[in-house]
Design a protein around this motif. Structure first.
Motif, PDB file in Angstrom:
ATOM      1  N   ASP A 104       0.902  -1.023   0.050  1.00  0.00           N
ATOM      2  CA  ASP A 104      -0.050   0.021  -0.011  1.00  0.00           C
ATOM      3  C   ASP A 104       0.884   1.276   0.103  1.00  0.00           C
ATOM      4  N   GLY A 105       2.136   1.216   0.068  1.00  0.00           N
ATOM      5  CA  GLY A 105       3.018   2.411  -0.175  1.00  0.00           C
ATOM      6  C   GLY A 105       3.996   2.297   0.864  1.00  0.00           C
ATOM      7  N   TRP A 106       4.831   3.424   1.312  1.00  0.00           N
ATOM      8  CA  TRP A 106       5.815   3.654   2.236  1.00  0.00           C
ATOM      9  C   TRP A 106       5.277   3.677   3.698  1.00  0.00           C
ATOM     10  N   PHE A 107       5.917   2.935   4.508  1.00  0.00           N
ATOM     11  CA  PHE A 107       5.362   2.936   6.087  1.00  0.00           C
ATOM     12  C   PHE A 107       6.551   2.972   6.767  1.00  0.00           C
ATOM     13  N   TRP A 108       6.271   3.675   8.059  1.00  0.00           N
ATOM     14  CA  TRP A 108       7.614   3.619   8.866  1.00  0.00           C
ATOM     15  C   TRP A 108       7.355   2.266   9.749  1.00  0.00           C
ATOM     16  N   VAL A 109       8.325   2.171  10.444  1.00  0.00           N
ATOM     17  CA  VAL A 109       8.292   0.632  11.166  1.00  0.00           C
ATOM     18  C   VAL A 109       7.170   0.697  12.269  1.00  0.00           C
ATOM     19  N   ASP A 110       6.627   1.885  12.624  1.00  0.00           N
ATOM     20  CA  ASP A 110       5.471   1.780  13.603  1.00  0.00           C
ATOM     21  C   ASP A 110       4.074   1.692  12.882  1.00  0.00           C
ATOM     22  N   ASN A 111       4.119   1.268  11.586  1.00  0.00           N
ATOM     23  CA  ASN A 111       3.210   1.460  10.598  1.00  0.00           C
ATOM     24  C   ASN A 111       2.376   2.485  10.274  1.00  0.00           C
ATOM     25  N   THR A 112       2.849   3.900  10.746  1.00  0.00           N
ATOM     26  CA  THR A 112       2.335   4.933  10.044  1.00  0.00           C
ATOM     27  C   THR A 112       2.716   5.223   8.793  1.00  0.00           C
ATOM     28  N   ALA A 113       2.056   5.567   7.887  1.00  0.00           N
ATOM     29  CA  ALA A 113       2.087   5.800   6.480  1.00  0.00           C
ATOM     30  C   ALA A 113       3.129   7.021   6.149  1.00  0.00           C
ATOM     31  N   LEU A 114       3.966   7.036   5.474  1.00  0.00           N
ATOM     32  CA  LEU A 114       4.807   8.328   5.139  1.00  0.00           C
ATOM     33  C   LEU A 114       3.821   9.313   4.559  1.00  0.00           C
ATOM     34  N   SER A 115       4.162  10.567   5.083  1.00  0.00           N
ATOM     35  CA  SER A 115       3.183  11.666   4.563  1.00  0.00           C
ATOM     36  C   SER A 115       3.251  11.939   3.003  1.00  0.00           C
ATOM     37  N   THR A 116       2.080  12.124   2.379  1.00  0.00           N
ATOM     38  CA  THR A 116       2.076  12.289   1.132  1.00  0.00           C
ATOM     39  C   THR A 116       2.465  13.810   0.639  1.00  0.00           C
ATOM     40  N   LYS A 117       2.440  14.689   1.654  1.00  0.00           N
ATOM     41  CA  LYS A 117       3.062  16.029   1.563  1.00  0.00           C
ATOM     42  C   LYS A 117       4.469  15.987   1.158  1.00  0.00           C
ATOM     43  N   GLN A 119       8.351  16.385   0.469  1.00  0.00           N
ATOM     44  CA  GLN A 119       9.233  16.540   1.414  1.00  0.00           C
ATOM     45  C   GLN A 119      10.793  16.763   0.623  1.00  0.00           C
ATOM     46  N   ASP A 120      11.100  17.861   0.703  1.00  0.00           N
ATOM     47  CA  ASP A 120      12.493  17.864  -0.141  1.00  0.00           C
ATOM     48  C   ASP A 120      13.747  17.113   0.424  1.00  0.00           C
ATOM     49  N   TRP A 121      13.599  16.319   1.581  1.00  0.00           N
ATOM     50  CA  TRP A 121      14.592  15.893   2.220  1.00  0.00           C
ATOM     51  C   TRP A 121      14.403  14.180   2.003  1.00  0.00           C
ATOM     52  N   ILE A 122      13.338  13.853   1.490  1.00  0.00           N
ATOM     53  CA  ILE A 122      12.973  12.320   1.179  1.00  0.00           C
ATOM     54  C   ILE A 122      13.071  12.172  -0.334  1.00  0.00           C
ATOM     55  N   VAL A 123      13.978  11.321  -1.027  1.00  0.00           N
ATOM     56  CA  VAL A 123      13.904  10.925  -2.306  1.00  0.00           C
ATOM     57  C   VAL A 123      13.686   9.527  -2.565  1.00  0.00           C
ATOM     58  N   LEU A 124      12.393   9.129  -2.882  1.00  0.00           N
ATOM     59  CA  LEU A 124      12.050   7.864  -3.054  1.00  0.00           C
ATOM     60  C   LEU A 124      11.674   7.374  -4.562  1.00  0.00           C
ATOM     61  N   SER A 125      12.344   6.584  -5.230  1.00  0.00           N
ATOM     62  CA  SER A 125      11.977   6.465  -6.662  1.00  0.00           C
ATOM     63  C   SER A 125      11.655   4.909  -6.966  1.00  0.00           C
ATOM     64  N   TYR A 126      11.596   4.255  -6.233  1.00  0.00           N
ATOM     65  CA  TYR A 126      11.510   2.580  -6.588  1.00  0.00           C
ATOM     66  C   TYR A 126      10.684   2.016  -5.822  1.00  0.00           C
ATOM     67  N   ALA A 131      14.546   2.082   3.135  1.00  0.00           N
ATOM     68  CA  ALA A 131      14.979   3.451   2.975  1.00  0.00           C
ATOM     69  C   ALA A 131      16.282   3.470   3.854  1.00  0.00           C
ATOM     70  N   TYR A 132      17.168   4.335   3.244  1.00  0.00           N
ATOM     71  CA  TYR A 132      18.394   4.670   4.203  1.00  0.00           C
ATOM     72  C   TYR A 132      18.882   6.214   4.373  1.00  0.00           C
ATOM     73  N   LEU A 133      19.432   6.691   5.098  1.00  0.00           N
ATOM     74  CA  LEU A 133      19.909   8.052   5.385  1.00  0.00           C
ATOM     75  C   LEU A 133      21.238   7.993   4.824  1.00  0.00           C
ATOM     76  N   TYR A 134      21.459   9.093   3.880  1.00  0.00           N
ATOM     77  CA  TYR A 134      22.902   9.423   3.588  1.00  0.00           C
ATOM     78  C   TYR A 134      23.016  10.776   3.990  1.00  0.00           C
ATOM     79  N   TYR A 135      23.737  10.680   5.254  1.00  0.00           N
ATOM     80  CA  TYR A 135      24.254  11.939   6.249  1.00  0.00           C
ATOM     81  C   TYR A 135      24.683  13.105   5.370  1.00  0.00           C
TER      82      TYR A 135
END
Length: 162
Positions: A104-117, A119-126, A131-135
């Protein structure tokens, strides 16, 4: 006998037959001193969380399993300002965090959905990835393969005492 060490503004108490604990003491305007406790080998840099930054590399699933075994979760970076409260990371490293793709899409490990707003700091294309953080760029990306081995960041609530 208790051994006391000062390290980067933290006081580390090593007591025989007990795990060492990281203690930070700050003040609150309304309540006086606040003591923040984190488990041994965990770090606190402000905020309400303690962080474990792994030195080992594991898959996303193994990383999540480790965090669970520590009564914690992979780091959930739901707000960009949370980056201010994580310890200094290796700038050229990727770190697994608690975000993955489900049917159903991207979810955090607490089962909350990633916000559809946007976010210039999250780049998901696949799809179907983790997900990983590139510091270095302070951005979240997704891996093409959750079986790639990276270090990870666990997060748990800090114990705060007044």
């Amino acid at each position: 006998m208790t051994d006391v060490q000062e390290e980067d503004g933290y006081t580390i108490l090593n007591q025989p037959y007990r795990n060492p604990v990281t203690i930070n003491i700050s003040t609150s305007k309304n309540q006086g001193p606040i003591c923040t406790l984190c488990p041994a080998n965990w770090q606190w840099v402000g905020g309400n969380s303690c962080f474990y930054i792994s030195k080992q590399k594991e898959t996303w699933q193994q990383s999540q399993k480790f965090c669970s075994s520590q009564n914690s979760t992979l780091f959930m970076l739901k707000e960009k300002k949370k980056l201010e409260h994580i310890p200094q990371l290796d700038k050229n490293q990727y770190y697994w965090i608690g975000l993955s793709y489900k049917p159903d899409g991207w979810f955090w490990v607490d089962n909350t959905a990633l916000s559809t707003k946007r976010q210039d700091w999250i780049v998901l294309s696949y799809d179907e990835n983790c997900a990983y953080l590139y510091y270095h760029r302070l951005k979240v990306y997704n891996s093409k393969n959750c079986n790639t081995k990276y270090p990870w960041i666990c997060e748990k609530a800090a114990v705060q005492m007044t």
